[in-house]
Design a protein around this motif. Structure first.
Motif, mmCIF file in Angstrom:
data_model
loop_
_atom_site.group_PDB
_atom_site.id
_atom_site.type_symbol
_atom_site.label_atom_id
_atom_site.label_comp_id
_atom_site.label_asym_id
_atom_site.label_seq_id
_atom_site.Cartn_x
_atom_site.Cartn_y
_atom_site.Cartn_z
ATOM 1 N N PHE A 1 20.033 31.361 -59.472
ATOM 2 C CA PHE A 1 19.633 31.435 -58.056
ATOM 3 C C PHE A 1 18.260 30.793 -57.827
ATOM 4 C CE2 PHE A 1 22.845 34.937 -57.962
ATOM 5 C CZ PHE A 1 23.677 34.368 -57.000
ATOM 6 N N VAL A 2 17.352 30.995 -58.792
ATOM 7 C CA VAL A 2 16.015 30.406 -58.612
ATOM 8 C C VAL A 2 16.120 28.878 -58.687
ATOM 9 C CG1 VAL A 2 15.035 30.334 -60.971
ATOM 10 C CG2 VAL A 2 13.574 30.908 -59.049
ATOM 11 N N GLN B 1 18.816 27.141 -57.795
ATOM 12 C CA GLN B 1 19.477 26.677 -56.572
ATOM 13 C C GLN B 1 18.445 26.522 -55.457
ATOM 14 O OE1 GLN B 1 23.001 28.883 -55.461
ATOM 15 N NE2 GLN B 1 23.299 27.664 -53.633
ATOM 16 N N ASP B 2 17.528 27.495 -55.359
ATOM 17 C CA ASP B 2 16.452 27.386 -54.367
ATOM 18 C C ASP B 2 15.529 26.213 -54.684
ATOM 19 O OD1 ASP B 2 17.139 29.327 -52.600
ATOM 20 O OD2 ASP B 2 15.984 30.927 -53.550
ATOM 21 N N HIS B 3 15.216 26.069 -55.981
ATOM 22 C CA HIS B 3 14.298 25.007 -56.391
ATOM 23 C C HIS B 3 14.844 23.625 -56.004
ATOM 24 C CE1 HIS B 3 13.128 22.058 -59.644
ATOM 25 N NE2 HIS B 3 11.991 22.274 -59.033
ATOM 26 N N TRP C 1 16.457 22.931 -53.519
ATOM 27 C CA TRP C 1 16.282 22.757 -52.069
ATOM 28 C C TRP C 1 14.809 22.519 -51.707
ATOM 29 C CZ3 TRP C 1 14.112 27.493 -49.907
ATOM 30 C CH2 TRP C 1 13.784 27.383 -48.537
ATOM 31 N N TRP C 2 13.885 23.402 -52.222
ATOM 32 C CA TRP C 2 12.506 23.243 -51.736
ATOM 33 C C TRP C 2 11.718 22.134 -52.417
ATOM 34 C CZ3 TRP C 2 9.074 23.796 -55.616
ATOM 35 C CH2 TRP C 2 9.265 24.787 -56.602
ATOM 36 N N TYR D 1 12.214 25.298 -64.558
ATOM 37 C CA TYR D 1 13.308 25.041 -63.624
ATOM 38 C C TYR D 1 14.401 24.187 -64.262
ATOM 39 C CZ TYR D 1 10.439 26.963 -59.871
ATOM 40 O OH TYR D 1 9.703 27.807 -59.081
#
Length: 651
Positions: free
Chosen positions: A462-463, A465-467, A469-470, A491
């Protein structure tokens, strides 16, 4: 009669029919049917259809046209200063004449084989049922004659036509009608509209357009015959034989249209495996698939992995919505394309089109055959994904399943196992679905490799997946993302590829599904897991719970175990220097793989692998069998809750 007897088409027999063919090109008469006249009411291209429907000034009488005169008129309009007939016009006229000659020959041959000739001779003495048979065979003879004619014209002209015919196809407004009433009416109707289109000033702008239009027109003739052929009778003496033209590659085999077998690769978005979060099982499988396809030997037309038992002509990826199925399809295609380009190998990305199910009877089977034909081409690597497979391959016994779906499944089964199923080890079909339980049981049983597409599963997933994106924001505005990074985790470091299936499955000891677990534990009481009888009794127990569990499932388990034995990485050096492995001959490749396989098996334990794969497969069978029932129950419960809430609010 056995399926394919071959009959020669002799040149000297064709020579005797050529004068008749020329006479049809010189002059034919056609009286338009009512429907064709009224076509302009809802036409997509008013001008051309209006022109076609008013072709004989709306009068009820027959109209006479001459294709050969029209082509001469085109020469005057397009190339006034040329003395001889320009090459494209000449080629077209010749091809159409040869096509008509071929059609006449085929019609005569059908008439002899089907008994139509005998009926014609006794025509005046036939009773009602004899007349009905005569008319029916006459229609079939006409349809097959026009098919053969159009097919020969395409065979001769397609190599000379433009690659992209889309502009011409847009100008073409369709066939107003095509008559199967009698051979003479068939020729007259088909050539009449061909002539009308050729004389229309908007259709032909250059001499090359004449070839392009002719190809588009006769492709439409074949499509029309394919749509209507299911209504024809007495077709046995068409489908049981092949006619081969002497001294030529040309042959007519029933209604088969091989021009549909030449597929072009579809465009796709490039995606790397690292951009997909989670899905370890799926990524691992996808990587193995690409390495195996790339080992295919073009000279021998076989794949060493097939001999080793590690190749999957049909596989399935399944998981809940939103876990990355489409991304995975693109990632497999990307990886295959990059390696294929690097090794200079032709690659075909051949996804099943969304528009496969047709409302016409027999139409879906046609389209499915057309889609599956290219998979038998041994000259390229082929990846053929079927996304949302439950739409086209849905359980046939379910309520409301369309005839089209049944046709598609019939073709799929025929081409994946049985007489038609030729797999050289160069093509693989991937079913991707959120709803594996909705797939037809026979289709699922063809699946030799299966994996879960389960998306993000851990905190690291999940971390990451966010990474993904941002980090785009980070790149455009460096200090904008003002949050701290995780401690002790880099990451995307969990998103790499697993070394082997063993890494992913090491935690699988016992089935997770209750009934399978119960059967497993019951069998453990009678046999030890290292006895062969353990699995024989386990399968018998499973069959009591799931009656559809069969020998086919056992074969699938066996192929899953064979896949694990070939679950090794190809050396990195082989990709960097193709001559070390990829460019070697078949036997050398096979021996190199055997060596790798042996060294890989040293660390493996057969009974462990067997247990893991059996547990994995049986859990899967149970999940698929249950989900359908569970979904129906859940839907019913939700409905009842809504009703109860509505009643309470109403009161």
């Amino acid at each position: 009669m056995e399926h394919n007897s071959t009959f020669p088409i002799k040149q000297n027999e064709l020579d005797m029919l050529r004068d008749e063919a020329t006479s049809y090109l010189k002059t034919i008469q056609w009286e338009q049917g009512q429907r064709a006249k009224n076509r302009d009411k809802d036409a997509k291209d008013e001008s051309i259809l209006l022109y076609l429907s008013r072709a004989n000034n709306g009068g009820g009488s027959a109209d006479t046209v001459s294709v050969s005169k029209t082509i001469l008129a085109l020469k005057k309009r397009l190339l006034p200063e040329s003395v001889a007939l320009p090459i494209y016009l000449n080629q077209t006229l010749y091809a159409v004449q040869e096509g008509i000659t071929m059609g006449i020959w085929i019609k005569d041959s059908y008439a002899d084989a089907s008994g139509l000739s005998g009926l014609s001779e006794r025509k005046s003495t036939l009773d009602a049922s004899g007349r009905r048979e005569f008319e029916s065979k006459q229609h079939t003879a006409t349809a097959f004659m026009l098919f053969a004619s159009a097919y020969k014209i395409l065979y001769d002209l397609k190599p000379h036509a433009s690659d992209d015919l889309s502009v011409m196809k847009q100008k073409f407004a369709g066939l107003p009608e095509l008559s199967f009433m009698s051979p003479l009416k068939g020729w007259s109707c088909m050539l009449y509209y061909y002539d009308k289109y050729l004389s229309h000033p908007d259709i032909i702008k250059s001499d090359k357009d004449v070839i392009d239009f002719t190809v588009v027109y006769f492709e439409a003739v074949i499509a029309e015959i394919q749509l209507r052929k299911s209504s024809l009778e007495y077709t046995e003496s068409i489908s049981d034989r092949t006619y081969k033209l002497e001294n030529s590659e040309f042959n007519i085999s029933g209604w088969t249209n091989t021009f549909e077998g030449t597929a072009k690769s579809v465009e796709f978005n490039k995606i790397q495996f690292e951009q997909i979060v989670g899905n370890r099982d799926a990524k691992h499988f996808a990587r193995r698939l690409t390495e195996r396809l790339l080992s295919y030997d073009f000279t021998e037309q076989k794949n060493p992995f097939q001999e080793l038992g590690g190749f999957m002509p049909v596989f399935m990826g399944y998981g809940i919505p939103g876990t990355g199925k489409s991304m995975l399809i693109a990632a497999i295609a990307t990886r295959l394309k990059e390696h294929a380009d690097n090794l200079n190998i032709p690659f075909l990305f051949h996804p099943m089109p969304d528009t496969l199910i047709s409302t016409f009877q027999g139409g879906s089977a046609e389209k499915m055959v057309e889609w599956m034909k290219p998979l038998q081409d041994p000259s390229k690597l082929i990846f053929a994904p079927i996304d949302d497979a439950e739409n086209n391959l849905q359980e046939r016994t379910a309520q409301g399943v369309s005839a089209g779906v049944k046709e598609v499944i019939g073709v799929f089964l025929r081409y994946t196992e049985g007489a038609y199923a030729v797999n050289y080890g160069n093509s693989s079909i991937g079913l991707f679905t959120n709803l594996p339980e909705m797939l037809d049981k026979a289709v699922i049983s063809r699946v030799q490799g299966r994996f879960k597409i389960d998306g993000a599963r851990t905190e690291h997933d999940f971390v990451d997946q966010d990474h993904l994106w941002w980090r785009k924001l980070e790149q455009t505005m460096p200090s904008f993302v003002n949050m701290s990074n995780p401690e002790g985790y880099d990451y995307l470091s969990d998103q790499g590829l697993a070394k082997s299936m063993g890494d992913i499955l090491s935690q699988v000891e016992k089935p997770s599904e209750e009934r399978v677990l119960e059967a497993f534990e019951k069998t453990e009481k009678a046999h030890s897991e290292t006895e062969h009888m353990f699995y024989a009794s386990l399968y018998k127990e499973i069959q009591k719970i799931f009656p559809f569990f069969s020998s086919r499932d056992v074969r699938n388990i066996q192929s899953a175990i064979s896949l694990r034995l070939t679950d090794f990485d190809l050396e990195k050096d082989w990709f960097d220097n193709p001559e070390v492995y990829f460019k070697k001959d078949y036997d050398t490749k096979f021996n190199m793989l055997q060596e790798l396989m042996k060294s890989n098996m040293k660390g493996l334990n057969f009974s462990d692998i067997r247990r893991q794969e059996v547990v994995r497969y049986l859990d899967n069978v149970a999940t698929i069998a249950d989900t359908d029932f569970k979904r129906k129950v859940d839907a019913r419960i939700a409905q009842m809750k809504v009703e109860r809430e509505a009643r309470e609010r109403f009161e």
